[in-house]
Design an enzyme around this catalytic site. Structure first.
Site, mmCIF file in Angstrom:
data_model
loop_
_atom_site.group_PDB
_atom_site.id
_atom_site.type_symbol
_atom_site.label_atom_id
_atom_site.label_comp_id
_atom_site.label_asym_id
_atom_site.label_seq_id
_atom_site.Cartn_x
_atom_site.Cartn_y
_atom_site.Cartn_z
ATOM 1 N N ASP A 50 -2.629 6.387 3.319
ATOM 2 C CA ASP A 50 -3.441 7.482 2.772
ATOM 3 C C ASP A 50 -4.444 7.981 3.816
ATOM 4 O O ASP A 50 -5.167 8.955 3.576
ATOM 5 C CB ASP A 50 -4.119 7.072 1.450
ATOM 6 C CG ASP A 50 -5.143 5.978 1.627
ATOM 7 O OD1 ASP A 50 -5.230 5.383 2.728
ATOM 8 O OD2 ASP A 50 -5.878 5.694 0.650
ATOM 9 N N ASP A 90 1.643 4.289 0.509
ATOM 10 C CA ASP A 90 0.271 3.876 0.181
ATOM 11 C C ASP A 90 -0.186 4.598 -1.083
ATOM 12 O O ASP A 90 -0.215 5.846 -1.112
ATOM 13 C CB ASP A 90 -0.628 4.267 1.364
ATOM 14 C CG ASP A 90 -1.863 3.414 1.467
ATOM 15 O OD1 ASP A 90 -2.024 2.478 0.662
ATOM 16 O OD2 ASP A 90 -2.668 3.681 2.383
ATOM 17 N N LYS A 120 1.750 -0.049 -1.163
ATOM 18 C CA LYS A 120 0.521 -0.789 -0.857
ATOM 19 C C LYS A 120 -0.568 -0.260 -1.762
ATOM 20 O O LYS A 120 -0.593 0.946 -2.056
ATOM 21 C CB LYS A 120 0.119 -0.580 0.604
ATOM 22 C CG LYS A 120 -1.229 -1.218 0.955
ATOM 23 C CD LYS A 120 -1.504 -1.211 2.442
ATOM 24 C CE LYS A 120 -2.207 0.032 2.957
ATOM 25 N NZ LYS A 120 -3.490 0.346 2.307
ATOM 26 N N GLU A 122 -4.973 -0.846 -2.604
ATOM 27 C CA GLU A 122 -6.214 -1.454 -2.115
ATOM 28 C C GLU A 122 -6.903 -2.284 -3.182
ATOM 29 O O GLU A 122 -6.958 -1.877 -4.353
ATOM 30 C CB GLU A 122 -7.189 -0.354 -1.656
ATOM 31 C CG GLU A 122 -6.745 0.362 -0.400
ATOM 32 C CD GLU A 122 -7.772 1.365 0.102
ATOM 33 O OE1 GLU A 122 -8.925 1.403 -0.415
ATOM 34 O OE2 GLU A 122 -7.435 2.126 1.025
ATOM 35 N N GLU A 189 -8.501 -5.625 6.622
ATOM 36 C CA GLU A 189 -9.099 -4.553 7.436
ATOM 37 C C GLU A 189 -10.576 -4.841 7.704
ATOM 38 O O GLU A 189 -11.356 -5.086 6.765
ATOM 39 C CB GLU A 189 -8.941 -3.189 6.732
ATOM 40 C CG GLU A 189 -9.568 -2.053 7.547
ATOM 41 C CD GLU A 189 -9.142 -0.657 7.120
ATOM 42 O OE1 GLU A 189 -8.235 -0.525 6.264
ATOM 43 O OE2 GLU A 189 -9.723 0.308 7.647
HETATM 44 O O1 KIV Z 1 -3.969 4.257 5.067
HETATM 45 C C1 KIV Z 1 -3.827 3.565 6.088
HETATM 46 O O2 KIV Z 1 -3.456 4.031 7.148
HETATM 47 C C2 KIV Z 1 -4.137 2.136 5.981
HETATM 48 C C3 KIV Z 1 -4.132 1.330 7.231
HETATM 49 C C4 KIV Z 1 -5.339 1.596 8.015
HETATM 50 C C5 KIV Z 1 -3.935 -0.104 6.945
HETATM 51 O O3 KIV Z 1 -4.391 1.667 4.920
#
Ligand code: KIV
Length: 323
Positions: A50, A90, A120, A122, A189
Site C-alpha cells: 500500500d 497488501d 498482508k 498490518e 518494520e
Molecule cells: O506497503 C509496503 O510497501 C510495505 C512494506 C514497506 C513492507 O508494507
C-alpha cells in the site's frame, strides 16, 4: 539476466529456507515492468504494497488513502507479469479493520479478482482474529508488526517501534500470536535489531525485515526507494542501489532540448516513401492547400527537413507501436 525458474514458488519453500538459513528476498512492485524486473532478479516474494499510495499515486507521507479498487488494479497488473514469485496483495486501510467478515471478503477479492497468492495485513491484537479467519478460508496471510504505517498517527508518526523493554515484549507477543493464527510470515518494520533477532529466533515462520537489522529471515525494500526513484527524505534503513530519478530527469531534459532544437527526430527515426510516389503526391496537391502556407510561415532549417525526400531504406518498426 538470469532465467527465472518455471512455476510458482511453493509457500512451504519459505519454511525450508528458514531451516537452511537461506535469506528470503522480497521487494515491492506496482506494475508489469517492475514485476518482470523483480522476477528476473530471482526474488522470492513480490509485495504489492500500500506504499503505492505514496510512490505511485502521489499521496504525501501516508498510505491511508489508497483504496481496495486501486490495490486490486495494481495487484492484477503485477500478477499478470510475474509467474514464479509469491505475489502478496497488501490490504489497504479500511479493508480489514471493521470485522473478520469484511476482512475475509476483501482478502477473497485479492485472490479471485487480482490473482494474488497471499495477502498482508498490518497489526496484531484485534487483527489476529482477521488473520485466523482468512487463513481458515484457505488464503495465506503475511503479518506486519512494528511500524505499521496505516496507524502512524496513533504511533506518533513514522517512528522506530519496540524501543522500550515493555514495547519490545509486546512486539514479540504480537508476532507469536500472528504465527499461532496461521500467518506464513511476519514483516518487522523499524524495530531495533536485537528485538527483530529475538522474534526471528522464536518464530518458526519467516520474518521479513525492513529497518529491523540483519538477523531476520529475509529483507524487503520498497522498489522506488532502492532504485533511487523516490526523492526527498528517506528512512535510515533504505539503501539506494541506483539513482534512477536522476537518470530519468536527465533523459527527459535531453529529449525536450532535442525536440526544441530540432535534433530529434533524426533521419533514422523517420519513415520514407518511394521517390516517384512522393513526386505524385506533391503534384496532386495544390501548393496553397496547407494551413501552414495560409499562415505564410517561412520554413526553418529544422522543419524544411520534412519537405525533402526522406531516404527510402525503412527504419525498423517496433512490434508494439503503429507505424
Ligand atoms: O506497503 C509496503 O510497501 C510495505 C512494506 C514497506 C513492507 O508494507
Amino acid at each position: 539476466m538470469s532465467t527465472p525458474p518455471k512455476g510458482k514458488l511453493p509457500l512451504p519453500e519459505l519454511a525450508a529456507m528458514k531451516q537452511r538459513g537461506d535469506k528470503v528476498v522480497m521487494v515491492t512492485a506496482y506494475d508489469a515492468p517492475g514485476a518482470r524486473f523483480a522476477e528476473d532478479a530471482g526474488v522470492e516474494i513480490i509485495l504489492v504494497g500500500d506504499t503505492a499510495a505514496m510512490v505511485v499515486l502521489g499521496y504525501e507521507g501516508t498510505t491511508v488513502p489508497v483504496t481496495m479498487d486501486e490495490m486490486l488494479f495494481l495487484t492484477r497488473t503485477v500478477a499478470r507479469a510475474a509467474r514464479h514469485p509469491i505475489i502478496v496483495g497488501d490490504m489497504p486501510f479500511g479493508s480489514f479493520q471493521v470485522s473478520d467478515e469484511k476482512a475475509l471478503e476483501n482478502a477473497i477479492r485479492f485472490v479471485k479478482e487480482a490473482g494474488a497468492d497471499a495477502i498482508k495485513l498490518e497489526g496484531a491484537g484485534p487483527m489476529v482474529s482477521r488473520v485466523k479467519t482468512i487463513v481458515e478460508a484457505g488464503i495465506p496471510v503475511m503479518g506486519h508488526v512494528g511500524l505499521t504505517p496505516q496507524s502512524a498517527t496513533m504511533l506518533g508518526g513514522f517512528k522506530t517501534q519496540g524501543k522500550t523493554a515493555a514495547a519490545a515484549a509486546q512486539l514479540v507477543e504480537g508476532a507469536l500470536e500472528l504465527e499461532d493464527a496461521g500467518a506464513f510470515a511476519v514483516v518487522l518494520e523499524a524495530v531495533p535489531a536485537p528485538v527483530a533477532a529475538e522474534v526471528t529466533r522464536r518464530l518458526t515462520v519467516s520474518t521479513i525485515g525492513i529497518g529491523a537489522g540483519a538477523d531476520t529471515d529475509g529483507q524487503v525494500l520498497v522498489y522506488h526507494d532502492l532504485l533511487g526513484l523516490s526523492e526527498g527524505h528517506l528512512p535510515r534503513f533504505v539503501k539506494r542501489y541506483a539513482s534512477l530519478s536522476r537518470e530519468i530527469r536527465d533523459a527527459l531534459e535531453h529529449y525536450a532540448e532535442e525536440v526544441r532544437d530540432g535534433t530529434f527526430p533524426g533521419e533514422e527515426h523517420t519513415y520514407a516513401m518511394p521517390e516517384e510516389e512522393l513526386e505524385r503526391f506533391r503534384s496532386s496537391i495544390s501548393p496553397s492547400a496547407t494551413r501552414a502556407n495560409d499562415h505564410a510561415k517561412e520554413p526553418t532549417m529544422s522543419n524544411s527537413k520534412s519537405l525533402a525526400p526522406a531516404p527510402v531504406s525503412e527504419p525498423p518498426v517496433r512490434k508494439t507501436s503503429s507505424p
